[in-house]
Design an enzyme around this catalytic site. Structure first.
Site, PDB file in Angstrom:
ATOM      1  N   GLY B  17       0.833  -1.198   0.000  1.00  0.00           N
ATOM      2  CA  GLY B  17       0.000   0.000   0.000  1.00  0.00           C
ATOM      3  C   GLY B  17       0.867   1.248   0.000  1.00  0.00           C
ATOM      4  N   GLY B  20       3.974   0.901   2.469  1.00  0.00           N
ATOM      5  CA  GLY B  20       4.915  -0.115   2.017  1.00  0.00           C
ATOM      6  C   GLY B  20       5.637   0.319   0.756  1.00  0.00           C
ATOM      7  N   PHE B 121     -10.733  20.493   6.029  1.00  0.00           N
ATOM      8  CA  PHE B 121     -11.075  19.190   6.584  1.00  0.00           C
ATOM      9  C   PHE B 121     -11.349  19.374   8.068  1.00  0.00           C
ATOM     10  CE2 PHE B 121     -10.231  14.682   4.992  1.00  0.00           C
ATOM     11  CZ  PHE B 121     -10.777  14.922   3.755  1.00  0.00           C
ATOM     12  N   ASP B 224      -3.008  -8.343   9.031  1.00  0.00           N
ATOM     13  CA  ASP B 224      -2.046  -9.444   8.955  1.00  0.00           C
ATOM     14  C   ASP B 224      -0.749  -9.145   9.708  1.00  0.00           C
ATOM     15  OD1 ASP B 224      -3.829 -10.921   7.393  1.00  0.00           O
ATOM     16  OD2 ASP B 224      -3.133  -9.957   5.566  1.00  0.00           O
ATOM     17  N   GLN B 243     -11.285   4.358  14.933  1.00  0.00           N
ATOM     18  CA  GLN B 243     -12.064   5.496  14.452  1.00  0.00           C
ATOM     19  C   GLN B 243     -13.294   5.035  13.680  1.00  0.00           C
ATOM     20  OE1 GLN B 243     -10.602   8.434  11.233  1.00  0.00           O
ATOM     21  NE2 GLN B 243     -10.693   9.590  13.133  1.00  0.00           N
ATOM     22  N   LEU B 255     -17.252   4.405   2.003  1.00  0.00           N
ATOM     23  CA  LEU B 255     -16.947   5.719   2.554  1.00  0.00           C
ATOM     24  C   LEU B 255     -17.377   6.843   1.616  1.00  0.00           C
ATOM     25  CD1 LEU B 255     -15.167   7.491   4.595  1.00  0.00           C
ATOM     26  CD2 LEU B 255     -13.345   7.136   2.953  1.00  0.00           C
ATOM     27  N   GLU B 258     -14.787  13.000   4.091  1.00  0.00           N
ATOM     28  CA  GLU B 258     -14.978  14.180   4.917  1.00  0.00           C
ATOM     29  C   GLU B 258     -14.892  15.445   4.062  1.00  0.00           C
ATOM     30  OE1 GLU B 258     -13.250  13.910   8.809  1.00  0.00           O
ATOM     31  OE2 GLU B 258     -12.149  15.760   8.468  1.00  0.00           O
ATOM     32  N   ARG B 289     -13.554  13.684  14.075  1.00  0.00           N
ATOM     33  CA  ARG B 289     -14.427  12.609  13.609  1.00  0.00           C
ATOM     34  C   ARG B 289     -15.126  11.892  14.757  1.00  0.00           C
ATOM     35  NH1 ARG B 289     -10.809   9.976   8.708  1.00  0.00           N
ATOM     36  NH2 ARG B 289     -11.279  11.648   7.235  1.00  0.00           N
ATOM     37  N   HIS B 356     -13.552   2.692  10.524  1.00  0.00           N
ATOM     38  CA  HIS B 356     -12.753   3.263   9.441  1.00  0.00           C
ATOM     39  C   HIS B 356     -11.258   3.093   9.612  1.00  0.00           C
ATOM     40  CE1 HIS B 356     -11.870   5.865   6.120  1.00  0.00           C
ATOM     41  NE2 HIS B 356     -11.310   6.785   6.853  1.00  0.00           N
ATOM     42  N   ARG B 401      -7.748  10.113  14.926  1.00  0.00           N
ATOM     43  CA  ARG B 401      -6.965  10.627  13.799  1.00  0.00           C
ATOM     44  C   ARG B 401      -7.734  11.740  13.101  1.00  0.00           C
ATOM     45  NH1 ARG B 401      -7.105   9.800   8.446  1.00  0.00           N
ATOM     46  NH2 ARG B 401      -8.403   7.933   8.425  1.00  0.00           N
ATOM     47  N   SER B 406      -3.885  10.314   7.537  1.00  0.00           N
ATOM     48  CA  SER B 406      -3.410   8.942   7.323  1.00  0.00           C
ATOM     49  C   SER B 406      -2.509   8.877   6.092  1.00  0.00           C
ATOM     50  CB  SER B 406      -4.576   7.973   7.173  1.00  0.00           C
ATOM     51  OG  SER B 406      -5.391   8.355   6.094  1.00  0.00           O
ATOM     52  N   LEU B 407      -2.896   9.570   5.025  1.00  0.00           N
ATOM     53  CA  LEU B 407      -2.042   9.543   3.835  1.00  0.00           C
ATOM     54  C   LEU B 407      -0.692  10.186   4.131  1.00  0.00           C
ATOM     55  CD1 LEU B 407      -4.446  10.271   0.809  1.00  0.00           C
ATOM     56  CD2 LEU B 407      -3.660   8.089   1.714  1.00  0.00           C
TER      57      LEU B 407
END
Lengths: 126, 590, 234, 117
Positions: B17, B20, B121, B224, B243, B255, B258, B289, B356, B401, B406-407
């Site tokens: 992702g 990684g 946001f 995992d 969250q 989703l 936001e 959130r 989420h 968060r 997150s990104l």
């Protein structure tokens, strides 16, 4: 193991949109035309060989079988011409959207069918 | 083990992702012999679903924007248990990491000046002394995650990163010195098992939202990496912190960003009231959130929910106009039509809080180094093990968060892990080899599945697990029901250990993968449950009916779950940023 | 409802076969095709297919549903069902690994051929490279591709020449970078595409456009590439 | 990297083939339409009118152009068709050679007809 893997290519099981059908017909008509050129050249040769040859061609054209061949070649020619014009329009960016592409395919088929029918009338009226 | 294939790398990254691939890119760029192991082709990873954007003070929307304000928002959003050194690192390095993405080609939306477009946001302010709504989330329409993930894959292609695509990591290999020396993995296409040996193993396996019945998470989000680390005996931090996103599409769980509210959308109840004005007079629909999700649940519980079942609320967007919706939120319009049968241009979208994001995870330092505690409660690095992204708990999100963080977390700490590993390797980091027994231990689950003749089907157990978590560990929690939930989990755990695999074929056996994933789901769920029972306060996403107040005296701490004795300990929160003053805990209001 | 499934397990079957399974659909709810597959897998765990996001953005579950390619997760059963029957086959033209899982390596190889990454030979600025909203808009309809392979595997030209024709998906990405105002490798990119197969195998039949789950238009992108190649040649 | 070429494709590049096919398409479309119009406009046409048309030098040249266009157009088309459907090299080459030969015969035959009467 890889080389033995099957491929799902059972063409009868797939849905082909109209533009795809116009395209494959374009290809088929092209191949027919390629063979048809021989007939046309033969006709031209004979018709230009003199009064006698020209008459011979006219005579030939009155036979049912010859009419059928002529109509067949004409049909291929007309279809290839009309579908070809669609391609040329596509090159200019016309009919590249999902809807316009479908319309273009329908119009192509409609015009081609009309022309082919007219050609049939003309051939049998000769 | 002589009969198992071994592949050797200096570093391996488990997970393809955002985190990684950012780590893998960093490693490959610096010449480390690295491989990225991923159970799905990299662009199928869950980062692809992120919509709204990546929050970062690049000072495009506001030329005076300051990363310290972003840091303040993040610390406040976390309800003060984010580690301030980590937040400081993320917010200050962030702009560089985002510009790098842009240089790689990420197709950000643009302002008239040609700069990256930033949208408002939730939880964004202009610092501790100015609660004006800021616009700090860099966006590529509402497909930022997709754009980011594909850009990272492309950058990796350009650099020639080695991908072991559609390989599933089974368990970590630990040597006698308790160092992590790689992983046992299975190639899904052939069923072949291999020991992938490395001096550094990065867990970038993402979240585990699938422990809940209703989640915005992809089907592959089964925790995992968390499962592997727990089975290896390593502790997990803040696992009670989950969250719930305010706007999951009712019924489907998918989703809607936001960013919808950032662009001016708002929530209404059955009376058509914009209820967030009551709960968060200042920030309204753009409060944290956790705050918005709780407000929604209260509205529903108090009978002001919408629909025949009165079990959801509505997200109003139509007033934004068709043009804005198509330009800024095209993906949302698509999703709403597909999953809610609603065109946001004309009607509001039915939404409900949906699981989420996992704020908790593998505790690490700023360099992605995984940590455990020694007997004196002091941090100790786990040699050879790293983590980044959602699987890690650095911790920058604490108890809640902020949207768009997150990104940023992915790219900043993926990058940091890469940098840190490269440095370690350059300084001659070495680990001991693994014995046959060490490798065999990591294959135990495969062996169990291969030999289980009797037992239950995976799907049934999984469903019960998800229902249990949904019921007892949701938006609101209380001690009594959580105890019931934990008891139920103990029974489910017994069933998890007794599942049977009816498909024992080798080629692309997805049933086997799902069985292995169930083990991990359970590990995560259990850690969550035990930690949630233990934290006797309400903070951030952890809201208890029996302990409704924040308890800074006892719980201004990370929880640390130790899997071997199923015990929850505490770990100090870092309040020592390097270049700015500490943000002291105050009452959190929006 | 009757579901007819393409089944093939290389360890057990010599050849693929169609398996008919009766499925009880919950009343009053229009399931997605992926939901149906998940129901089936609960009963028969050997059924194999890829899936991940289940919301149409990851591109895992491209398959052929009643003759048409699409993503199972965003295709309602009602949209594809014919005569109360749902026929599920793997994506056409790609080697089948097992059941509905195809080997995508040829597809990915074609994608890799087009240099699917930004090339810019100028030193990177301290901030982002600037791009006007108008220039950015040129990437709309291009960058959204999810690499699900629905288009390429619906394209006869790709079926016949999967090793030489880049296919709609790859070409869409080729144009995504040709159209990016930040890219400086246009000449190099075009040189790589100027052969009789890579681009020119497109016959404009628009199967790609009709199946793209994201509503993208590879045919138009291919037209743009052709125009660029023409400009370059003349 | 992406470059694939084949000894039997005519223009050696995709653009050249494509252009050739389009240019010849325009020529053929025009020629066909003109000839059709002439034939339809002259119902019950006599040999003299027919031979008169083909007796003119410009018509001979135009017809030759059409013939050459058929050659080019058909070659690109047939080359595409054969490379699509025929995967083993030798049979494909033989069919392509046969097509090429046929086209050559057509052109020579055409010249004979046009300048031979």
């Amino acid at each position: 193991m890889n080389s033995k893997r099957p491929v799902n290519l059972d063409l009868g099981k797939f849905h082909f949109p109209l533009p795809a059908i116009t395209s494959i017909l374009h290809r088929v008509s092209g191949i027919i035309m390629f063979v048809g050129v021989a007939f046309m050249l033969y006709g031209l040769d004979l018709s230009l060989s003199g009064e006698e040859g020209y008459g011979h061609v006219s005579e030939l054209l009155s036979g049912f079988f010859a009419k059928l061949i002529i109509w067949g070649i004409l049909s291929a020619l007309l279809y290839h011409l009309v579908a070809g014009i669609r391609h040329l329009l596509l090159d200019m960016g016309i009919g590249e959207e999902l809807e316009s592409g479908l319309v273009a395919a329908k119009v192509t088929l409609a015009i081609a069918i009309i022309l082919i029918v007219l050609a049939g009338v003309w051939v049998w009226a000769m | 083990m002589s009969n198992i294939k071994t592949m050797t790398f200096d570093a391996i990254v488990i997970g393809g992702g955002g985190a990684g691939m950012r780590a893998a890119l960093q490693l490959t760029e610096t010449g480390v012999k690295a491989a990225c192991i991923t159970k799905v082709f990299p662009t199928r990873s869950h980062t692809v679903s992120a919509q709204g954007g990546i929050t970062c003070a690049i000072a495009s929307a506001d030329p005076n924007d300051d990363w310290r304000w972003h840091m303040y928002d993040t610390v406040k959003g976390s309800d003060y248990i984010a580690d301030q050194d980590a937040v400081e690192y993320m917010c200050s390095v962030g702009p560089q990491a985002v510009f790098e993405l842009e240089h790689m080609g990420l197709p950000f939306s643009r302002t008239e000046q040609g700069r990256i477009y930033q949208r408002p946001f939730g939880g964004q302010s202009k610092g501790p002394n100015d609660s004006t709504q800021a616009a700090r989330t860099c966006a590529a329409a509402d497909r930022t995650g997709h754009a980011l993930l594909h850009t990272l894959y492309q950058a990796n292609l350009k650099r020639g990163t080695t991908f072991l695509s559609e390989w599933y990591a089974v368990d970590l290999v630990k040597n006698a010195k308790n160092e992590v020396v790689g992983v046992v993995a299975i190639e899904i296409e052939t069923g072949e098992v291999a020991y992938i040996k490395a001096k550094a193993t990065v867990l970038a396996t993402g979240g585990a939202g699938r422990i809940y019945a209703s989640t915005t998470n992809a089907l592959i989000n089964t925790g995992d990496g968390i499962g592997m680390a727990l089975r290896a005996g390593f502790p997990m931090q803040d696992m009670e912190m989950w969250q719930f996103h305010p706007t999951g599409i009712y019924g489907a769980g998918t989703l809607v960003t936001e960013g919808c509210r950032g662009e001016g959308g708002y929530l209404i109840n059955s009376e058509g009231e914009r209820f967030m004005e009551r709960y968060a007079p200042n920030s309204k629909d753009l409060a944290g959130r956790d705050v918005v999700a709780r407000s929604m649940v209260i509205e529903i519980l108090e009978g002001r929910g919408c629909g025949p079942e009165k079990d959801h609320v509505l997200l109003k967007l139509d007033h934004l106009g068709e043009e804005t919706l198509n330009l800024r939120l095209p993906g949302i319009c698509e999703l709403s039509k597909t999953f809610a049968h609603v065109d946001p241009v004309k009607e509001p979208v039915p939404v409900v809080p949906t699981c989420h994001y996992m704020m908790g995870g593998i505790p690490t330092n700023v360099g992605g180094q995984a940590l455990t505690q020694d007997d004196d409660g002091k941090d100790q690095p786990i040699r050879g093990l790293f983590a980044c992204g959602e699987a890690a708990c650095v911790s920058v999100h604490g108890a809640n968060r902020l949207g768009g963080n997150s990104l940023l977390d992915l790219v900043v700490f993926g990058r940091a892990a890469g940098l840190h590993i490269e440095e370690q390797l350059r300084n001659g980091f070495e680990v001991d080899g693994a014995s046959d027994a060490d490798i065999k231990r990591a294959m135990a689950r495969l062996d169990r599945l291969a030999n289980a003749r009797e037992g239950e089907h995976v799907a049934a157990v999984r469903e019960d697990l998800q229902t249990c978590m949904q019921l007892y560990f949701g938006v609101f929690r209380d001690g009594e029901s959580m105890d019931k939930g934990l008891q139920l989990l103990n029974e489910i755990g017994e069933r998890v250990r007794n599942t049977r695999l009816t498909d024992t074929s080798n080629v692309f056996n997805t049933a086997r993968i799902e069985a292995l994933e169930l083990d991990n789901l359970f590990e995560v769920a259990y850690a969550t449950a035990v930690s949630a029972v233990e934290r006797k306060e309400s903070r951030g996403a952890h809201a208890r009916n029996d302990f409704t107040e924040r308890d800074d005296e006892n719980w201004l701490k990370h929880s640390l779950y130790f899997p071997l004795d199923k015990r929850v300990g505490k770990r100090d929160v870092n309040f020592s940023p390097k270049t700015v003053d500490t943000f002291q805990p105050t009452i959190r209001s929006y | 409802m009757l579901v007819s499934l393409y089944r093939y397990n290389p360890e057990a079957d010599n050849a693929p076969f169609m398996q008919d399974v009766e499925v009880e659909l919950p009343k009053g709810k229009d399931l997605m095709v992926l939901d149906v597959l998940n129901l089936l897998k609960e009963k028969d765990v050997t059924l194999s297919y890829r899936r991940s996001c289940r919301e149409g953005v990851c591109g895992s579950d491209g398959m052929n549903m009643n003759g048409k390619n699409g993503l199972a997760c965003i295709t309602p059963v009602s949209q594809v069902i014919k005569k109360d029957k749902l026929v599920l086959r793997p994506l056409p033209g790609l080697p089948v690994i097992r059941d509905l899982v195809v080997d995508m390596s040829l597809f990915y190889k074609q994608y890799e051929k087009v240099m699917p990454y930004l090339v810019n030979d100028q030193p990177a600025p301290a901030i982002e490279r600037l791009q006007t909203p108008e220039d950015r808009e040129k990437l709309d309809g291009l960058y959204e591709c999810i690499l699900c392979a629905c288009c390429s595997s619906a394209c006869p030209s790709f079926w016949w020449n999967p090793d030489k024709f880049i296919g709609p998906a790859g070409l869409l990405q080729a144009y995504r970078f040709l159209a990016d105002s930040r890219d400086t490798a246009q000449a190099e990119r075009l040189a790589e595409l100027d052969d009789p197969f890579s681009v020119f195998r497109c016959r404009g039949i628009m199967n790609c456009v009709s199946v793209c789950p994201k509503g993208l238009n590879p045919t138009r992108a291919i037209g743009h590439i052709r125009n660029l190649l023409l400009q370059r040649a003349t | 990297m992406g470059n694939v070429s084949s000894v039997t494709n005519l223009g050696r590049s995709g653009v050249a083939d494509w252009l050739m096919q389009r240019v010849s398409a325009y020529v053929l479309a025009l020629y066909t339409v003109v000839l059709f119009v002439f034939i339809i406009a002259n119902p019950g046409m006599s040999y003299d009118t027919w031979a008169g048309l083909f007796g003119q030098t410009w018509m001979r040249i135009v017809t030759l152009m059409a013939l050459l266009s058929i050659g080019a157009h058909a070659w690109v088309g047939l080359w595409t068709v054969t490379t699509d459907y025929m995967k083993s090299a030798l049979p494909r080459f033989l069919v392509q050679a046969a097509c090429g030969l046929t086209m050559f015969v057509y052109v020579v035959w055409g010249i004979q007809i046009l300048w031979g009467f």
